[in-house]
Design a protein around this motif. Structure first.
Motif, PDB file in Angstrom:
ATOM      1  N   ALA A 168       0.817  -1.207   0.000  1.00 53.34           N
ATOM      2  CA  ALA A 168       0.000   0.000   0.000  1.00 53.34           C
ATOM      3  C   ALA A 168       0.858   1.267   0.000  1.00 53.34           C
ATOM      4  CB  ALA A 168      -0.924  -0.007   1.211  1.00 53.34           C
ATOM      5  N   ALA A 169       2.062   1.178   0.546  1.00 49.93           N
ATOM      6  CA  ALA A 169       2.942   2.348   0.628  1.00 49.93           C
ATOM      7  C   ALA A 169       3.774   2.534  -0.647  1.00 49.93           C
ATOM      8  CB  ALA A 169       3.869   2.216   1.834  1.00 49.93           C
ATOM      9  N   GLY A 170       3.554   1.698  -1.644  1.00 47.89           N
ATOM     10  CA  GLY A 170       4.314   1.807  -2.884  1.00 47.89           C
ATOM     11  C   GLY A 170       5.679   1.183  -2.735  1.00 47.89           C
ATOM     12  N   ARG A 171       6.593   1.596  -3.598  1.00 48.98           N
ATOM     13  CA  ARG A 171       7.952   1.052  -3.527  1.00 48.98           C
ATOM     14  C   ARG A 171       8.706   1.760  -2.418  1.00 48.98           C
ATOM     15  NH1 ARG A 171       9.226   1.990  -9.509  1.00 48.98           N
ATOM     16  NH2 ARG A 171       7.409   1.061 -10.428  1.00 48.98           N
ATOM     17  N   THR A 172       9.014   1.029  -1.371  1.00 48.99           N
ATOM     18  CA  THR A 172       9.590   1.653  -0.182  1.00 48.99           C
ATOM     19  C   THR A 172      10.997   2.193  -0.430  1.00 48.99           C
ATOM     20  OG1 THR A 172      10.177  -0.576   0.533  1.00 48.99           O
ATOM     21  CG2 THR A 172       8.192   0.394   1.487  1.00 48.99           C
ATOM     22  N   GLY A 173      11.608   1.820  -1.543  1.00 49.45           N
ATOM     23  CA  GLY A 173      12.922   2.368  -1.865  1.00 49.45           C
ATOM     24  C   GLY A 173      12.892   3.870  -2.052  1.00 49.45           C
ATOM     25  N   PHE A 174      11.732   4.430  -2.332  1.00 48.50           N
ATOM     26  CA  PHE A 174      11.636   5.872  -2.524  1.00 48.50           C
ATOM     27  C   PHE A 174      11.795   6.651  -1.220  1.00 48.50           C
ATOM     28  CE2 PHE A 174       9.136   4.731  -6.474  1.00 48.50           C
ATOM     29  CZ  PHE A 174      10.157   5.067  -7.326  1.00 48.50           C
ATOM     30  N   TRP A 175      11.748   5.957  -0.089  1.00 47.72           N
ATOM     31  CA  TRP A 175      11.921   6.610   1.200  1.00 47.72           C
ATOM     32  C   TRP A 175      13.395   6.893   1.476  1.00 47.72           C
ATOM     33  CZ3 TRP A 175       8.679   2.949   4.884  1.00 47.72           C
ATOM     34  CH2 TRP A 175       7.364   2.869   4.391  1.00 47.72           C
ATOM     35  N   ARG A 176      14.279   6.285   0.721  1.00 51.24           N
ATOM     36  CA  ARG A 176      15.697   6.220   1.060  1.00 51.24           C
ATOM     37  C   ARG A 176      16.425   7.546   0.791  1.00 51.24           C
ATOM     38  NH1 ARG A 176      16.588   2.497  -2.482  1.00 51.24           N
ATOM     39  NH2 ARG A 176      17.488   3.955  -3.912  1.00 51.24           N
ATOM     40  N   ILE A 177      17.326   7.919   1.713  1.00 52.81           N
ATOM     41  CA  ILE A 177      18.214   9.050   1.439  1.00 52.81           C
ATOM     42  C   ILE A 177      19.669   8.599   1.315  1.00 52.81           C
ATOM     43  CG2 ILE A 177      16.742  10.850   2.429  1.00 52.81           C
ATOM     44  CD1 ILE A 177      18.529  10.762   4.910  1.00 52.81           C
ATOM     45  N   SER A 178      19.954   7.391   1.793  1.00 57.48           N
ATOM     46  CA  SER A 178      21.280   6.825   1.561  1.00 57.48           C
ATOM     47  C   SER A 178      21.104   5.356   1.196  1.00 57.48           C
ATOM     48  CB  SER A 178      22.188   6.979   2.783  1.00 57.48           C
ATOM     49  OG  SER A 178      21.646   6.321   3.892  1.00 57.48           O
ATOM     50  N   LYS A 179      22.100   4.821   0.473  1.00 55.99           N
ATOM     51  CA  LYS A 179      21.953   3.434   0.017  1.00 55.99           C
ATOM     52  C   LYS A 179      23.194   2.624   0.395  1.00 55.99           C
ATOM     53  CE  LYS A 179      23.866   4.247  -4.582  1.00 55.99           C
ATOM     54  NZ  LYS A 179      23.609   4.226  -6.031  1.00 55.99           N
ATOM     55  N   PRO A 180      22.996   1.334   0.609  1.00 61.03           N
ATOM     56  CA  PRO A 180      24.123   0.478   0.934  1.00 61.03           C
ATOM     57  C   PRO A 180      24.870   0.069  -0.332  1.00 61.03           C
ATOM     58  CG  PRO A 180      22.079  -0.776   1.044  1.00 61.03           C
ATOM     59  CD  PRO A 180      21.703   0.628   0.663  1.00 61.03           C
ATOM     60  N   VAL A 181      26.186   0.085  -0.242  1.00 65.08           N
ATOM     61  CA  VAL A 181      27.034  -0.372  -1.346  1.00 65.08           C
ATOM     62  C   VAL A 181      27.942  -1.470  -0.794  1.00 65.08           C
ATOM     63  CG1 VAL A 181      28.825   0.282  -2.994  1.00 65.08           C
ATOM     64  CG2 VAL A 181      26.963   1.875  -2.484  1.00 65.08           C
ATOM     65  N   VAL A 182      27.891  -2.630  -1.429  1.00 66.55           N
ATOM     66  CA  VAL A 182      28.649  -3.785  -0.946  1.00 66.55           C
ATOM     67  C   VAL A 182      30.007  -3.840  -1.639  1.00 66.55           C
ATOM     68  CG1 VAL A 182      28.678  -6.304  -0.731  1.00 66.55           C
ATOM     69  CG2 VAL A 182      26.500  -5.064  -0.574  1.00 66.55           C
ATOM     70  N   ASP A 183      31.061  -3.950  -0.834  1.00 65.30           N
ATOM     71  CA  ASP A 183      32.411  -4.166  -1.364  1.00 65.30           C
ATOM     72  C   ASP A 183      32.598  -5.678  -1.503  1.00 65.30           C
ATOM     73  OD1 ASP A 183      35.117  -4.597  -1.789  1.00 65.30           O
ATOM     74  OD2 ASP A 183      35.738  -2.950  -0.476  1.00 65.30           O
ATOM     75  N   LYS A 184      32.483  -6.181  -2.719  1.00 60.02           N
ATOM     76  CA  LYS A 184      32.525  -7.630  -2.948  1.00 60.02           C
ATOM     77  C   LYS A 184      33.891  -8.228  -2.605  1.00 60.02           C
ATOM     78  CE  LYS A 184      28.358  -8.213  -4.756  1.00 60.02           C
ATOM     79  NZ  LYS A 184      27.393  -9.278  -4.595  1.00 60.02           N
TER      80      LYS A 184
END
Ligand code: SF4
Ligand code: SF4
Length: 83
Positions: free
Chosen positions: A17-33
């Motif tokens: 119901a809240a849509g795509r919750t990724g739109f709430w984000r102000i920072s994102k995780p980046v994985v160092d493989k």
């Protein structure tokens, strides 16, 4: 019984119901493989189940909470400014 790593059955996130919750984000995780050893701890802690078995992060649903980065024992996840 096999001593190998067992995969947990997890459902993938879906738009609610809240849509795509990724739109709430102000920072994102980046994985160092290079640092990641695929232990899966970040997956277990992610409240949105936005991390798959290949430790790829679904940014459509990742809210940027930073729990994965906090829990990673290898410090392989960095939170970076997104928008
Ligand atoms: S917790 Fe860290 S080391 Fe483990 S799979 Fe996630 S990113 Fe990789
Ligand atoms: S920042 Fe939060 S929502 Fe995004 S992948 Fe990490 S634990 Fe999951």
């Amino acid at each position: 019984m096999s001593q190998g790593r067992q995969r947990l059955a997890m459902s993938r996130p879906k738009q609610g119901a809240a849509g795509r919750t990724g739109f709430w984000r102000i920072s994102k995780p980046v994985v160092d493989k290079d640092k990641c050893d695929s232990c899966g701890i970040c997956r277990m802690y992610c409240p949105d189940n936005a991390i798959d078995g290949n430790i790829e992060i679904d940014l459509e649903f990742c809210k940027g909470c930073g729990i994965c980065a906090n829990e990673c024992p290898k410090k392989a996840i960095e939170m970076v400014r997104d928008r």
